[in-house]
Design a protein around this motif. Structure first.
Motif, short mmCIF file in Angstrom:
data_model
loop_
_atom_site.label_atom_id
_atom_site.label_comp_id
_atom_site.label_asym_id
_atom_site.label_seq_id
_atom_site.Cartn_x
_atom_site.Cartn_y
_atom_site.Cartn_z
N ALA A 234 0.83 -1.21 0.00
CA ALA A 234 0.00 0.00 0.00
C ALA A 234 0.86 1.26 0.00
CB ALA A 234 -0.93 0.00 1.22
N TYR A 235 2.07 1.17 0.56
CA TYR A 235 2.95 2.35 0.60
C TYR A 235 4.06 2.28 -0.44
CZ TYR A 235 0.19 3.93 4.42
OH TYR A 235 -0.88 4.37 5.16
N GLY A 236 3.85 1.43 -1.43
CA GLY A 236 4.74 1.44 -2.59
C GLY A 236 6.06 0.73 -2.40
N ASP A 237 6.22 0.02 -1.29
CA ASP A 237 7.46 -0.73 -1.09
C ASP A 237 7.38 -2.08 -1.80
OD1 ASP A 237 8.47 1.27 0.51
OD2 ASP A 237 7.71 0.36 2.36
N VAL A 238 8.54 -2.65 -2.09
CA VAL A 238 8.57 -4.01 -2.62
C VAL A 238 8.01 -4.92 -1.52
CG1 VAL A 238 10.05 -5.90 -3.40
CG2 VAL A 238 10.56 -3.54 -4.08
N ALA A 239 6.92 -5.60 -1.83
CA ALA A 239 6.23 -6.38 -0.80
C ALA A 239 6.88 -7.76 -0.70
CB ALA A 239 4.74 -6.47 -1.11
N GLU A 240 8.04 -7.78 -0.06
CA GLU A 240 8.76 -9.04 0.18
C GLU A 240 9.26 -9.02 1.61
OE1 GLU A 240 12.01 -10.52 -2.28
OE2 GLU A 240 10.80 -10.12 -4.07
N LEU A 241 8.98 -10.05 2.36
CA LEU A 241 9.37 -10.10 3.77
C LEU A 241 10.05 -11.42 4.06
CD1 LEU A 241 6.06 -8.69 5.31
CD2 LEU A 241 8.28 -7.56 5.38
N ASP A 242 11.20 -11.34 4.73
CA ASP A 242 11.89 -12.55 5.18
C ASP A 242 11.34 -12.96 6.54
OD1 ASP A 242 13.54 -12.56 2.98
OD2 ASP A 242 15.22 -11.56 3.99
N PHE A 243 11.21 -14.25 6.76
CA PHE A 243 10.85 -14.77 8.08
C PHE A 243 12.13 -14.80 8.91
CE2 PHE A 243 7.62 -16.30 5.21
CZ PHE A 243 6.46 -16.26 5.94
N VAL A 244 12.12 -14.08 10.04
CA VAL A 244 13.33 -13.99 10.86
C VAL A 244 13.07 -14.42 12.30
CG1 VAL A 244 14.35 -12.16 9.43
CG2 VAL A 244 12.99 -11.54 11.45
N ASN A 245 14.15 -14.78 12.96
CA ASN A 245 14.14 -15.09 14.38
C ASN A 245 13.89 -13.79 15.15
OD1 ASN A 245 15.30 -15.25 17.05
ND2 ASN A 245 16.33 -17.15 16.44
N PRO A 246 12.83 -13.70 15.97
CA PRO A 246 12.48 -12.42 16.61
C PRO A 246 13.49 -11.95 17.65
CG PRO A 246 11.09 -14.17 17.47
CD PRO A 246 11.91 -14.78 16.35
N GLU A 247 14.37 -12.82 18.10
CA GLU A 247 15.40 -12.42 19.07
C GLU A 247 16.64 -11.88 18.38
OE1 GLU A 247 15.57 -12.24 22.33
OE2 GLU A 247 13.67 -13.12 22.90
N THR A 248 17.01 -12.46 17.24
CA THR A 248 18.29 -12.13 16.63
C THR A 248 18.16 -11.41 15.29
OG1 THR A 248 18.38 -14.21 15.40
CG2 THR A 248 19.30 -14.23 17.64
N GLY A 249 16.99 -11.50 14.66
CA GLY A 249 16.83 -10.93 13.32
C GLY A 249 17.46 -11.79 12.23
N ASP A 250 18.06 -12.91 12.63
CA ASP A 250 18.69 -13.80 11.64
C ASP A 250 17.63 -14.66 10.95
OD1 ASP A 250 21.16 -12.88 12.40
OD2 ASP A 250 21.57 -14.56 13.76
N ASP A 251 18.08 -15.35 9.90
CA ASP A 251 17.21 -16.34 9.27
C ASP A 251 16.74 -17.33 10.33
OD1 ASP A 251 17.44 -15.67 6.35
OD2 ASP A 251 19.55 -15.89 6.85
N VAL A 252 15.55 -17.91 10.09
CA VAL A 252 14.94 -18.72 11.14
C VAL A 252 15.60 -20.08 11.31
CG1 VAL A 252 12.71 -17.55 11.10
CG2 VAL A 252 13.11 -19.46 9.53
N LEU A 253 16.24 -20.60 10.27
CA LEU A 253 16.89 -21.90 10.35
C LEU A 253 18.32 -21.77 9.83
CD1 LEU A 253 14.03 -24.28 9.07
CD2 LEU A 253 14.91 -24.10 11.41
#
Ligand code: 1HN
Length: 342
Positions: A234-253
């Protein structure tokens, strides 16, 4: 400058026989097989699987094979480059469609490879990972990290299907793949972490942060993913989101990464060429993608793959939501993840 390397035929027969008897072989005739110039030469070919073709086969498996006889009732999506029965969809990613019928239980086990489930169809199933009961609703992404006990159950009324993605090919290659079986787990009487301590993005529990689990949140509910993608679009950003570990921000696996993307109706995207292989699952919507010139028409719940260094174009016909699985975390750790302009 590269010169043509010597071949096996250049060598006398008696020398070839003596080498074979000594258990050795010359490198130079085989050098380019393992070190091609410029880019790898993948064995993997792009595959595509329409859900409407898989669904009746899965339901038939439900009639033919009780879950007790299967441990996991799965149809494996085999890489066309390796042929039917290949236990991998790309070089590093295994894919399978799993069916669980109402009232069934898939027994507890733990293994070295990591898995993720992307929910495809049906309500009421859950997986228990390390004692945490994770509800599985369509579009949810649920982690089963390597080394964590897991079993599946189903309290609903209709068949449930999900897509399994595992880093199994790596573990098989490393001769590191094995499982241990055990009794069904006791479930903690508490909702999963996505509904309690990680209810909101950007907030993590203050007390006990230092003792956070390695895999603090193992379920990513679809409604939040979709809402976040819509807000970005809706705000014109590339609508792509990575799933991340909420503690570290790293990839989940450790080896597999997961990205959700939204395409507006009619939108066309041409991402750079990436060194990763990938599997795309259509949560909902319709469109077409080309992978190295091969045209793949897709709609709800379909799945398709791309080998490493593919040239990929996606074009949505309707508004569309896809989740893709890739091996960027592994390649980043190994130090060779790369993007190239096309
Ligand atoms: C596995 O453990 C599951 O737990 C599904 O549901 C598919 C494929 C190969 C090896 C282990 C599961 C699997 C698997």
């Amino acid at each position: 400058m590269s010169t043509a390397l010597g071949t096996m035929d250049d060598l006398p027969e008696d020398y070839r026989q003596d080498m074979a008897a000594a258990g050795v072989a010359p490198l130079w005739p085989m050098m380019r097989n393992v070190l091609p110039h410029g880019t790898p030469q993948p064995v993997t070919q792009s595959g595509s699987w329409q859900y409407q073709a898989l669904r009746p086969l899965l339901l038939r498996a439900g009639e033919l094979t009780p879950v007790e006889k299967a441990e996991r009732r799965v149809l494996v999506l085999s890489d066309p480059g390796r042929g039917a029965g290949a236990m991998q969809a790309t070089s590093s990613i295994y894919l399978g469609m799993q069916l669980l019928l109402p009232g069934e239980t898939a027994p507890a086990h733990v293994h070295t490879p990591s898995a993720v489930r992307i929910m495809v169809e049906g309500q009421g199933a859950f997986t228990v990972v390390d004692g945490e009961r994770l509800p599985m609703e369509p579009g949810d992404l649920v982690l089963t990290p390597g080394g964590e006990w897991h079993d599946h159950g189903h309290d609903g009324a209709d068949p449930v299907v999900w897509l399994d993605a595992l880093d199994l090919p790596l573990f098989v290659y490393l001769e590191g793949s094995y499982a241990t079986e055990g009794p069904l787990q006791a479930q903690r009487n508490r909702p999963d972490a996505s509904q309690v301590e990680y209810l909101a993005a950007g907030l993590a529990p203050s007390r006990g942060r230092s003792s956070a689990r390695r895999y603090p949140m193992m379920r990513y509910p679809w409604e939040r993913t979709e809402a976040a993608l819509r807000a970005m679009a809706a705000y014109g950003d590339v609508a792509e989101l990575d799933f991340v570990n909420p503690e570290t921000g790293d990839d989940v696996l450790p080896t597999m990464g997961f990205t959700a993307m939204m395409l507006a109706a009619g939108e066309k995207v041409e991402p750079p060429i990436k060194s990763t292989s990938a599997a795309f699952h259509v949560v909902k919507g319709a469109g077409r993608s080309t992978v190295n010139g091969k045209v793949i028409e897709w709609s709800d719940k379909d799945t398709f793959t791309a080998p490493v260094f593919s040239e990929i174009t996606h074009q949505a016909e309707t508004e569309a939501f896809l989740i893709f699985v890739h091996d960027r975390p592994l390649q980043t750790k190994l130090g060779y993840y790369e993007e190239r302009a096309r």
